[in-house]
Design an enzyme around this catalytic site. Structure first.
Site, PDB file in Angstrom:
ATOM      1  N   LYS A 294       7.669  21.132  57.160  1.00 17.96           N
ATOM      2  CA  LYS A 294       7.242  22.262  56.424  1.00 17.96           C
ATOM      3  C   LYS A 294       7.673  23.517  57.252  1.00 17.96           C
ATOM      4  O   LYS A 294       6.524  23.962  57.643  1.00 17.96           O
ATOM      5  CB  LYS A 294       5.477  22.047  56.941  1.00 17.96           C
ATOM      6  CG  LYS A 294       5.102  20.640  56.072  1.00 17.96           C
ATOM      7  CD  LYS A 294       5.674  19.977  54.833  1.00 17.96           C
ATOM      8  CE  LYS A 294       4.813  21.017  53.866  1.00 17.96           C
ATOM      9  NZ  LYS A 294       5.110  21.036  51.938  1.00 17.96           N
TER      10      LYS A 294
ATOM     11  N   THR B  20      12.690  22.411  51.372  1.00 12.31           N
ATOM     12  CA  THR B  20      13.370  22.809  50.690  1.00 12.31           C
ATOM     13  C   THR B  20      14.445  23.783  50.064  1.00 12.31           C
ATOM     14  O   THR B  20      14.582  22.735  49.360  1.00 12.31           O
ATOM     15  CB  THR B  20      11.881  22.305  49.312  1.00 12.31           C
ATOM     16  OG1 THR B  20      11.128  20.555  49.957  1.00 12.31           O
ATOM     17  CG2 THR B  20      12.523  21.622  48.211  1.00 12.31           C
TER      18      THR B  20
ATOM     19  N   HIS C 253      15.407  15.919  60.467  1.00 10.26           N
ATOM     20  CA  HIS C 253      14.702  16.082  60.563  1.00 10.26           C
ATOM     21  C   HIS C 253      14.383  16.091  62.694  1.00 10.26           C
ATOM     22  O   HIS C 253      14.040  16.166  62.500  1.00 10.26           O
ATOM     23  CB  HIS C 253      13.051  15.880  60.666  1.00 10.26           C
ATOM     24  CG  HIS C 253      12.069  15.949  59.153  1.00 10.26           C
ATOM     25  ND1 HIS C 253      12.661  17.455  58.625  1.00 10.26           N
ATOM     26  CD2 HIS C 253      11.709  15.550  58.051  1.00 10.26           C
ATOM     27  CE1 HIS C 253      12.332  17.660  57.547  1.00 10.26           C
ATOM     28  NE2 HIS C 253      11.471  16.166  57.131  1.00 10.26           N
TER      29      HIS C 253
ATOM     30  N   ARG D 223      10.790  27.875  61.867  1.00  5.37           N
ATOM     31  CA  ARG D 223       9.226  28.813  61.268  1.00  5.37           C
ATOM     32  C   ARG D 223       8.541  29.145  61.631  1.00  5.37           C
ATOM     33  O   ARG D 223       7.781  27.740  62.977  1.00  5.37           O
ATOM     34  CB  ARG D 223       8.558  27.942  59.706  1.00  5.37           C
ATOM     35  CG  ARG D 223       7.838  28.604  58.405  1.00  5.37           C
ATOM     36  CD  ARG D 223       6.902  27.968  57.671  1.00  5.37           C
ATOM     37  NE  ARG D 223       6.790  28.294  56.467  1.00  5.37           N
ATOM     38  CZ  ARG D 223       5.897  28.775  55.343  1.00  5.37           C
ATOM     39  NH1 ARG D 223       5.741  26.511  55.310  1.00  5.37           N
ATOM     40  NH2 ARG D 223       5.596  29.009  54.718  1.00  5.37           N
TER      41      ARG D 223
ATOM     42  N   SER E 151       0.597  24.778  56.414  1.00  7.93           N
ATOM     43  CA  SER E 151       1.716  23.775  55.855  1.00  7.93           C
ATOM     44  C   SER E 151       1.287  22.121  55.936  1.00  7.93           C
ATOM     45  O   SER E 151       1.468  20.954  54.551  1.00  7.93           O
ATOM     46  CB  SER E 151       3.171  24.313  55.645  1.00  7.93           C
ATOM     47  OG  SER E 151       3.320  23.769  54.320  1.00  7.93           O
TER      48      SER E 151
ATOM     49  N   ARG F 106       3.953  24.175  48.366  1.00 12.40           N
ATOM     50  CA  ARG F 106       2.654  24.643  48.483  1.00 12.40           C
ATOM     51  C   ARG F 106       2.279  25.857  47.720  1.00 12.40           C
ATOM     52  O   ARG F 106       1.266  26.623  47.764  1.00 12.40           O
ATOM     53  CB  ARG F 106       2.194  24.489  49.311  1.00 12.40           C
ATOM     54  CG  ARG F 106       0.431  24.365  50.147  1.00 12.40           C
ATOM     55  CD  ARG F 106       0.204  24.390  51.196  1.00 12.40           C
ATOM     56  NE  ARG F 106       0.235  24.623  52.375  1.00 12.40           N
ATOM     57  CZ  ARG F 106       0.096  25.870  51.946  1.00 12.40           C
ATOM     58  NH1 ARG F 106      -1.632  26.145  52.310  1.00 12.40           N
ATOM     59  NH2 ARG F 106       0.231  26.756  53.039  1.00 12.40           N
TER      60      ARG F 106
ATOM     61  N   GLY G 158       5.216  28.885  49.669  1.00 13.52           N
ATOM     62  CA  GLY G 158       6.231  29.474  50.172  1.00 13.52           C
ATOM     63  C   GLY G 158       5.850  30.792  50.404  1.00 13.52           C
ATOM     64  O   GLY G 158       6.893  31.269  50.730  1.00 13.52           O
TER      65      GLY G 158
END
Length: 338
Positions: A94, A98, A160, A182, A190, A304, A306
């Site tokens: 998250k 992606t 990950h 992030r 998220s 979801r 972004g």
């Protein structure tokens, strides 16, 4: 390598595995689970995310008996073999995984699809999930066929896995890594909203203690940040927020780092902007509105919101302040900001 004709990443299959292939993979996973189950029975453990027990392995929390688990990390450490020209995209779940997959895949393969036009209808990102275009290292231990059909061009993988737990062959190979982090508040929200199996209060309590898949968050980020300072030509450290703020500039920077620089002609003709448009949240979420990534995992679970700062709609002011204080203490002396 010619600056005017960047190479392509090695070709892979972009289609979802067939039911037969999925059954073979499930059988290999079952054998893998049996092979490693005795190794972590004494590990520290916590109840929580996804209704599963999390086990602490080499300082980080991992689930068991799932695709991305303590078993598949152990298997990757034992069996995965990196190549010197590999490229690895690393992130916590998250954290823009992606999106960074799509951006890098499109950048590296811009000469393969329809005369430099990434918006052509035969582009894999217009018909397939980015996770089919860039396989995870963790997946390789149970695949029945290798992800890549050849190794003449750079292979592109994601993971990950924490820096200290990466397969030794990756650390020794001299290959390049891109790390995307992030804001922890948006990562928490998220995770919670995507999984939808616990309240925000429960998720906050676990996350703030560092108990989340592949966490603690702060230890994961710090290790890659420090490694990027020690090996700046091999490890590029990015933040999701900065990528969102100026995507075009950062895609150019990514391309330079990865050895796929844009020519002046490409820049003039808008090639960078085309890639940014192709990989936009709006475009990718529309492409992945329907269908499954794999059985029981819908494509749209990876899209979801972004947004930057969505945590404000879900966390209380006190929760935000507590996470800010933890981040300040954990990142003390490090130039990491969101």
């Amino acid at each position: 390598m010619s600056a005017s004709t960047p190479p392509n990443a090695s070709p892979i299959s972009f289609t979802k595995p067939s039911e037969e292939e999925m059954e073979r993979q499930r059988a290999k996973l079952s054998l893998l689970f049996d092979r490693y189950k005795h190794k972590f029975t004494t590990f520290p453990k916590e109840n929580g995310w996804l209704g599963e027990i999390l086990y602490m392995y080499q300082g980080f929390w991992l689930m068991s008996k799932t695709i991305y688990s303590v078993e598949t990390v152990m298997a990757a450490q034992d069996t995965f073999r990196a190549h010197p020209n590999d490229i690895y995209l690393v992130s916590l779940p998250k954290s823009g995984t992606t999106w960074i997959k799509a951006l890098v895949f499109a950048t590296m393969n811009r000469n393969r699809y329809k005369n430099n036009n990434p918006l052509s209808t035969d582009h894999p990102l217009l018909v397939s999930n980015p996770h089919h275009c860039v396989p995870f290292v963790e997946d390789e231990s149970f695949r029945t066929n290798p992800s890549y059909r050849d190794t003449k061009s750079p292979r592109l993988f994601a993971t990950h896995i924490a820096y200290s737990s990466l397969p030794q062959s990756i650390l020794d190979s001299g290959c390049r890594l891109v790390y995307m982090c992030r804001n922890p508040k948006d990562v928490l929200v998220s995770l919670c909203k995507c999984l939808d199996l616990m309240t925000i209060e429960e998720a906050f309590g676990m996350f703030s203690r560092g108990v989340n898949p592949y966490g603690p968050y702060w230890d994961h980020v710090k290790a890659y940040y420090k490694a990027s300072l020690e090996h700046p030509t091999r490890i590029l450290f990015l933040t999701y927020e900065n990528m969102k703020l100026d995507t075009v500039r950062n895609v150019k920077r990514l391309a330079e780092f990865l050895g796929f620089p844009f020519t002046e002609e490409e820049k003039t003709k808008g090639a960078v902007e085309e890639i940014v448009s192709l990989c936009s949240f709006e475009n990718l979420s529309e492409v992945n509105k329907h269908g499954d990534f794999r059985s029981g995992v819908p494509n749209n679970i990876f899209f979801r919101e972004g947004k930057v700062g969505d945590w404000r709609n879900h966390l209380t002011t006190e929760m935000g302040e507590i996470l800010d204080q933890i981040t300040k203490e954990k990142f003390n002396g490090l130039d990491i900001s969101f």
